[in-house]
Write a protein that holds these residues in place. Sequence first.
Motif, PDB file in Angstrom:
ATOM      1  N   ASP A  36       0.689  -1.167  -0.097  1.00  8.92           N
ATOM      2  CA  ASP A  36      -0.037   0.118   0.112  1.00  8.92           C
ATOM      3  C   ASP A  36       0.700   1.422   0.063  1.00  8.92           C
ATOM      4  N   VAL A  37       2.120   1.188   0.258  1.00  6.76           N
ATOM      5  CA  VAL A  37       3.076   2.381   0.460  1.00  6.76           C
ATOM      6  C   VAL A  37       3.460   2.958  -1.122  1.00  6.76           C
ATOM      7  N   GLY A  38       3.313   1.945  -2.203  1.00  4.25           N
ATOM      8  CA  GLY A  38       3.515   2.321  -3.201  1.00  4.25           C
ATOM      9  C   GLY A  38       5.068   2.357  -3.578  1.00  4.25           C
ATOM     10  N   TRP A  39       5.332   2.127  -5.162  1.00  2.00           N
ATOM     11  CA  TRP A  39       6.780   1.742  -5.512  1.00  2.00           C
ATOM     12  C   TRP A  39       7.697   3.061  -5.218  1.00  2.00           C
ATOM     13  N   GLU A  40       7.095   4.333  -5.566  1.00  2.00           N
ATOM     14  CA  GLU A  40       7.916   5.531  -5.534  1.00  2.00           C
ATOM     15  C   GLU A  40       8.245   5.583  -3.887  1.00  2.00           C
ATOM     16  N   ARG A  41       7.294   5.626  -2.927  1.00  2.00           N
ATOM     17  CA  ARG A  41       7.425   5.902  -1.608  1.00  2.00           C
ATOM     18  C   ARG A  41       8.266   4.864  -1.031  1.00  2.00           C
ATOM     19  N   TYR A  42       8.025   3.654  -1.640  1.00  2.00           N
ATOM     20  CA  TYR A  42       8.929   2.386  -1.067  1.00  2.00           C
ATOM     21  C   TYR A  42      10.477   2.812  -1.401  1.00  2.00           C
ATOM     22  N   LEU A  43      10.766   3.215  -2.558  1.00  2.00           N
ATOM     23  CA  LEU A  43      12.117   3.386  -2.975  1.00  2.00           C
ATOM     24  C   LEU A  43      12.691   4.574  -2.020  1.00  2.00           C
ATOM     25  N   ALA A  44      11.927   5.672  -1.976  1.00  2.00           N
ATOM     26  CA  ALA A  44      12.446   6.767  -1.316  1.00  2.00           C
ATOM     27  C   ALA A  44      12.777   6.301   0.075  1.00  2.00           C
ATOM     28  N   ILE A  45      12.090   5.476   0.896  1.00  2.00           N
ATOM     29  CA  ILE A  45      12.225   4.912   2.140  1.00  2.00           C
ATOM     30  C   ILE A  45      13.370   4.120   2.383  1.00  2.00           C
ATOM     31  N   MET A  46      13.485   3.282   1.193  1.00  2.00           N
ATOM     32  CA  MET A  46      14.714   2.395   1.339  1.00  2.00           C
ATOM     33  C   MET A  46      16.065   3.057   0.871  1.00  2.00           C
ATOM     34  N   SER A  47      15.862   3.872   0.156  1.00  2.00           N
ATOM     35  CA  SER A  47      17.026   4.694  -0.228  1.00  2.00           C
ATOM     36  C   SER A  47      17.594   5.692   0.593  1.00  2.00           C
ATOM     37  N   GLY A  48      16.910   5.877   1.620  1.00  2.00           N
ATOM     38  CA  GLY A  48      17.184   7.157   2.811  1.00  2.00           C
ATOM     39  C   GLY A  48      18.511   6.625   3.213  1.00  2.00           C
ATOM     40  N   ALA A  49      19.547   7.657   3.710  1.00  2.00           N
ATOM     41  CA  ALA A  49      20.848   7.282   4.241  1.00  2.00           C
ATOM     42  C   ALA A  49      20.590   6.608   5.459  1.00  2.00           C
ATOM     43  N   ARG A  50      19.690   6.759   6.523  1.00  2.00           N
ATOM     44  CA  ARG A  50      19.527   6.155   7.608  1.00  2.00           C
ATOM     45  C   ARG A  50      19.151   4.658   7.434  1.00  2.00           C
ATOM     46  N   THR A  51      18.319   4.393   6.441  1.00  2.00           N
ATOM     47  CA  THR A  51      17.873   3.032   6.290  1.00  2.00           C
ATOM     48  C   THR A  51      19.172   2.187   5.486  1.00  2.00           C
ATOM     49  N   MET A  52      19.481   2.855   4.604  1.00  2.00           N
ATOM     50  CA  MET A  52      20.922   2.157   3.986  1.00  2.00           C
ATOM     51  C   MET A  52      21.774   1.663   4.914  1.00  2.00           C
ATOM     52  N   ALA A  53      22.086   2.659   5.836  1.00  2.00           N
ATOM     53  CA  ALA A  53      23.164   2.337   6.871  1.00  2.00           C
ATOM     54  C   ALA A  53      22.814   1.222   7.956  1.00  2.00           C
ATOM     55  N   ALA A  54      21.714   1.242   8.188  1.00  2.00           N
ATOM     56  CA  ALA A  54      21.112   0.147   9.000  1.00  2.00           C
ATOM     57  C   ALA A  54      21.013  -1.267   8.356  1.00  2.00           C
ATOM     58  N   PHE A  55      20.818  -1.197   7.144  1.00  2.00           N
ATOM     59  CA  PHE A  55      20.935  -2.366   6.293  1.00  2.00           C
ATOM     60  C   PHE A  55      22.296  -2.781   6.145  1.00  2.00           C
ATOM     61  N   ARG A  56      23.363  -1.742   6.015  1.00  2.00           N
ATOM     62  CA  ARG A  56      24.638  -2.183   5.844  1.00  2.00           C
ATOM     63  C   ARG A  56      25.116  -2.713   7.179  1.00  2.00           C
ATOM     64  N   VAL A  57      24.835  -2.097   8.423  1.00  2.00           N
ATOM     65  CA  VAL A  57      25.341  -2.513   9.514  1.00  2.00           C
ATOM     66  C   VAL A  57      24.767  -3.916   9.843  1.00  2.00           C
ATOM     67  N   THR A  58      23.575  -4.238   9.549  1.00  2.00           N
ATOM     68  CA  THR A  58      22.753  -5.470   9.831  1.00  2.00           C
ATOM     69  C   THR A  58      23.590  -6.519   9.058  1.00  2.00           C
ATOM     70  N   LEU A  59      23.534  -6.375   7.500  1.00  4.15           N
ATOM     71  CA  LEU A  59      24.004  -7.381   6.817  1.00  4.15           C
ATOM     72  C   LEU A  59      25.609  -7.700   7.278  1.00  4.15           C
ATOM     73  N   SER A  60      26.345  -6.857   7.287  1.00  8.22           N
ATOM     74  CA  SER A  60      27.676  -6.958   7.545  1.00  8.22           C
ATOM     75  C   SER A  60      28.055  -7.817   8.703  1.00  8.22           C
ATOM     76  N   THR A  61      27.264  -7.397  10.026  1.00  9.60           N
ATOM     77  CA  THR A  61      27.588  -7.824  11.062  1.00  9.60           C
ATOM     78  C   THR A  61      27.014  -9.203  11.270  1.00  9.60           C
ATOM     79  N   ALA A  62      25.712  -9.577  10.783  1.00 10.27           N
ATOM     80  CA  ALA A  62      25.183 -10.864  10.650  1.00 10.27           C
ATOM     81  C   ALA A  62      26.021 -11.837   9.888  1.00 10.27           C
ATOM     82  N   ALA A  63      26.805 -11.201   8.674  1.00  8.67           N
ATOM     83  CA  ALA A  63      27.698 -12.026   8.068  1.00  8.67           C
ATOM     84  C   ALA A  63      29.047 -12.337   8.899  1.00  8.67           C
ATOM     85  N   ILE A  64      29.458 -11.374   9.628  1.00  8.65           N
ATOM     86  CA  ILE A  64      30.445 -11.655  10.438  1.00  8.65           C
ATOM     87  C   ILE A  64      30.235 -12.798  11.624  1.00  8.65           C
ATOM     88  N   ALA A  65      29.076 -12.617  12.209  1.00  8.05           N
ATOM     89  CA  ALA A  65      28.636 -13.557  13.164  1.00  8.05           C
ATOM     90  C   ALA A  65      28.207 -14.804  12.727  1.00  8.05           C
TER      91      ALA A  65
END
Length: 273
Positions: A36-65
């Motif tokens: 229901d968010v819509g594709w454009e709104r979804y891309l705007a949310i996921m491309s935000g600096a804070r969201t991208m940083a959170a995914f980067r931290v989560t994926l990298s630390t999960a890989a290390i663990a």
Amino acid sequence: MNRVIPGLPLSLGITVLYLSLIVLLPLGALVWQALDVGWERYLAIMSGARTMAAFRVTLSTAAIATLFNCMYGLALAWVLVRYEFPGKRFLDALVDVPFALPTAVAGLALSALFVRNGWFGAPLAALGIEVAYTPLGIAMAMAFTSIPFVVRTVQPVLEDLASDVEEAAATLGASDLRIFARIIFPAILPAFLTGASLSFARSLGEFGAIIFIAGNLPLKTEVVSLLTFIRIEEYDYPAAAAIAATLLGFAFVMLFLVNMIQLWQQRRIGTGD
């Protein structure tokens, strides 16, 4: 005609109803909210600096663990299966503690141990190694909560391995390392990969054990599960749904890989390779 399981239609109906109410309905609501968010709104949310940083931290630390769990979990499973020593039953029981212990309790305990004045944190800080409130602390918390997946998937396969092939290889002059690399590891590889995949999937969604030791600094030590919670507290439900649905997609990918590995194992056993 006699059925193997008496009352199969009734038991199947109850199982499907329970699965629908407890699993499918919440997941369906999450996906529906995300769509229901819509594709454009979804891309705007996921491309935000804070969201991208959170995914980067989560994926990298999960890989290390997961990498740590693969090495240490395999070694622990090997010790539990191949050796007899005092306290073996106690050590075997400790493997399941992360499953029984509330993750928030684990996070508090790790934080108390690894802060700068903690039992472990003080000597590490003297060496210039910071654990608490860093990505290293996040990876440690993820490893703690997910290591049983590797141990418990590899351990029964090691127990079922016949020793005659290893003995034959030893009589032909093969070294212990060669026996492990050419005979034992290929036999446990499907279970090993399954445990690693489950460990990674669990690490992606970990919350309670992380928030106390991470420091939760945006763009630095903030994980995806915490960011989702923050968006809910801000009543930004579309953003929370989009982030959670993306994390759910990662988890489904890992589960798909687990099923593919299990299918490969069944075919491998069926063909006698």
